[in-house]
Design a protein around this motif. Structure first.
Motif, PDB file in Angstrom:
ATOM      1  N   LEU A 290      -4.259   1.874   0.591  1.00 51.04           N
ATOM      2  CA  LEU A 290      -4.960   1.218   1.700  1.00 51.04           C
ATOM      3  C   LEU A 290      -4.033   0.311   2.490  1.00 51.04           C
ATOM      4  O   LEU A 290      -4.163   0.205   3.722  1.00 51.04           O
ATOM      5  CB  LEU A 290      -6.152   0.427   1.155  1.00 51.04           C
ATOM      6  CG  LEU A 290      -7.315   1.265   0.617  1.00 51.04           C
ATOM      7  CD1 LEU A 290      -8.361   0.375  -0.042  1.00 51.04           C
ATOM      8  CD2 LEU A 290      -7.950   2.086   1.735  1.00 51.04           C
ATOM      9  N   MET A 291      -3.090  -0.339   1.830  1.00 50.78           N
ATOM     10  CA  MET A 291      -2.128  -1.167   2.550  1.00 50.78           C
ATOM     11  C   MET A 291      -1.286  -0.307   3.486  1.00 50.78           C
ATOM     12  O   MET A 291      -0.990  -0.709   4.622  1.00 50.78           O
ATOM     13  CB  MET A 291      -1.245  -1.924   1.562  1.00 50.78           C
ATOM     14  CG  MET A 291      -1.955  -3.031   0.814  1.00 50.78           C
ATOM     15  SD  MET A 291      -0.890  -3.885  -0.376  1.00 50.78           S
ATOM     16  CE  MET A 291       0.237  -4.717   0.735  1.00 50.78           C
ATOM     17  N   GLY A 292      -0.911   0.883   3.025  1.00 49.91           N
ATOM     18  CA  GLY A 292      -0.154   1.781   3.894  1.00 49.91           C
ATOM     19  C   GLY A 292      -0.944   2.203   5.105  1.00 49.91           C
ATOM     20  O   GLY A 292      -0.426   2.242   6.228  1.00 49.91           O
ATOM     21  N   GLN A 293      -2.228   2.516   4.915  1.00 47.28           N
ATOM     22  CA  GLN A 293      -3.066   2.906   6.043  1.00 47.28           C
ATOM     23  C   GLN A 293      -3.313   1.725   6.977  1.00 47.28           C
ATOM     24  O   GLN A 293      -3.342   1.890   8.201  1.00 47.28           O
ATOM     25  CB  GLN A 293      -4.392   3.470   5.549  1.00 47.28           C
ATOM     26  CG  GLN A 293      -5.253   4.049   6.676  1.00 47.28           C
ATOM     27  CD  GLN A 293      -6.568   4.583   6.175  1.00 47.28           C
ATOM     28  OE1 GLN A 293      -7.569   3.882   6.161  1.00 47.28           O
ATOM     29  NE2 GLN A 293      -6.582   5.840   5.754  1.00 47.28           N
ATOM     30  N   ARG A 294      -3.489   0.539   6.402  1.00 44.51           N
ATOM     31  CA  ARG A 294      -3.681  -0.655   7.223  1.00 44.51           C
ATOM     32  C   ARG A 294      -2.482  -0.886   8.133  1.00 44.51           C
ATOM     33  O   ARG A 294      -2.641  -1.180   9.327  1.00 44.51           O
ATOM     34  CB  ARG A 294      -3.889  -1.865   6.320  1.00 44.51           C
ATOM     35  CG  ARG A 294      -4.041  -3.184   7.036  1.00 44.51           C
ATOM     36  CD  ARG A 294      -3.853  -4.357   6.091  1.00 44.51           C
ATOM     37  NE  ARG A 294      -2.491  -4.387   5.538  1.00 44.51           N
ATOM     38  CZ  ARG A 294      -2.075  -5.276   4.636  1.00 44.51           C
ATOM     39  NH1 ARG A 294      -2.913  -6.175   4.146  1.00 44.51           N
ATOM     40  NH2 ARG A 294      -0.834  -5.244   4.199  1.00 44.51           N
TER      41      ARG A 294
END
Length: 397
Positions: A290-294
């Motif tokens: 999710l951090m990567g997508q954020r």
């Protein structure tokens, strides 16, 4: 309900909830559906009147089929911190939290409500069954996960007169704040009342044991005679939840463990749930993904729409400039409360701003479908947001 052991699974009838004797008697249209293996009412007699009651009087909806898990043990809080997106440590005893959980790749599995019943005991309520995932996620934690769906009788009491119905029934909940709960003596057991619901309006959810179910139903309807109380089915509730801008697993997104196509997977960031992610609480399942997508920005967005005309756009494909496909509508109604054509949709993020979005609607007119291209505008959710939903005390209506 006891089924004969020789029955094969496809021959087994749907189970009946503890409230079935009352719901069956009230179901004038004999309109039934399957919710999680239970017989549930779709519409009792008049869909328009059932929706109107949600917004103007008081309504009762059978919540028994909703999946319920009891999570308890010394590591219950640490386990839920790892499992879910929100900060469970901030949830005090007697409070409720709307939350969600994802797989390791950051794809949504389900959303639901988390009740903190005691320092080391919780109840998690959701749409789909996830016992295998919950048990696998418990590895290394001193925690026990138990499905207790059949051990709890639950009703949703919603609408502006619901607080008065409860008062007349002997339960003064006027001081109960949103997302809080309280317990009351009830017969030989207890009744838990939480100020929660799925209508975007004032409302409560009532939790007791199956043996007390019919008594609870009768007490509420006796108390609500002068306050317009009536039972509602899933179709009226669906109308209200769309007005409230609330999502449903399996309708607005496909849960990751049931998704067959990679391009149908969605993350909480893509479904408008990014606000609930606590990035600072420590590690949780799916955080790295999710951090990567954020940081990169989500490919999809989940938005509210207002659409020209008065033909419901459910299932319509969205186009940019009438020719480039950019999304799909997952839920839509002509809203009786708002007198608007509203919808919720998955749309490519790059097209959320800028306008020029069109919905391809097929209207059935005397046995023939007519294609309508209607302009759509991205708007804020919720569509319906009455102040009484948050007021404490709610006030008389």
């Amino acid at each position: 309900m006891t089924l004969h052991s020789t029955l094969r699974h496809f021959e087994q009838p749907l189970m009946k909830t503890p409230f079935h004797p009352r719901t069956e008697a009230a179901n004038k249209l004999w309109s039934w559906g399957n919710w999680g293996g239970y017989t549930t009412v779709l519409t009792y007699d008049d869909l328009s009147m059932e929706h109107s009651a949600i917004r103007n009087t008081a309504t009762v909806y059978d919540l028994c089929p909703m999946i319920k898990y009891r999570i308890e043990g010394p590591d219950a809080t640490a386990y839920l911190q790892r499992l879910t997106l929100r900060n469970v440590a901030k949830l005090s005893v007697g409070s409720v939290q709307y939350t969600a959980w994802v797989n390791d790749a950051g794809h949504l599995l389900d959303d639901g409500t988390l009740f903190r019943l005691a320092p080391d005991r919780y109840r998690l309520c959701c749409q789909e069954r996830h016992l295998n995932w919950l048990e696998d996620s418990a590895f290394g934690f001193d925690v026990t996960v138990t499905e207790e769906t059949e051990q709890i009788a639950a009703l949703s009491l919603q609408g502006p007169t619901s607080v008065e119905v409860l008062r007349l029934a002997g339960f003064d909940v006027s001081a109960l704040k949103p997302f809080r709960m309280a317990e009351y003596g009830f017969g030989e057991g207890r009744l838990m009342v939480s100020r929660t619901g799925f209508t975007g309006d004032l409302g409560y959810e009532l939790w007791t044991i199956p043996d007390q179910a019919l008594r609870l139903w009768d007490i509420l309807f006796d108390a609500g005679q002068l306050h317009g109380i009536r039972p509602i089915g899933s179709e009226a509730l669906n109308m209200a939840r769309i007005e409230a801008g609330l999502i449903i697993t399996g309708l607005d997104f496909v849960p990751a463990d049931a998704c067959l196509r990679e391009d149908r997977l969605r993350s909480p960031l893509e479904m408008g749930l990014g606000w609930m992610i606590d990035w600072d609480k420590g590690h949780f399942t799916g955080k790295t993904a999710l951090m990567g997508q954020r940081d990169q920005g989500p490919k999809w967005s989940f938005v509210g729409l207002e659409i020209d005309g008065n033909i419901s756009a459910e299932g319509a494909i969205l186009y940019h400039d009438r020719k480039t496909e950019v999304g799909v509508i997952t839920a839509a109604i002509w809203s009786p409360a708002l007198k608007k054509n509203i919808a919720m949709a998955q749309i490519l993020t790059r097209h959320v701003t800028g306008g020029n979005i069109w919905a391809e609607i097929y209207a059935l007119r005397e046995l023939h479908y007519e294609k309508l291209m209607m302009q759509a505008r991205v708007v804020e959710r919720p569509f319906f947001n009455h102040p009484r939903r948050r007021a404490t005390p709610p006030g008389r209506f």
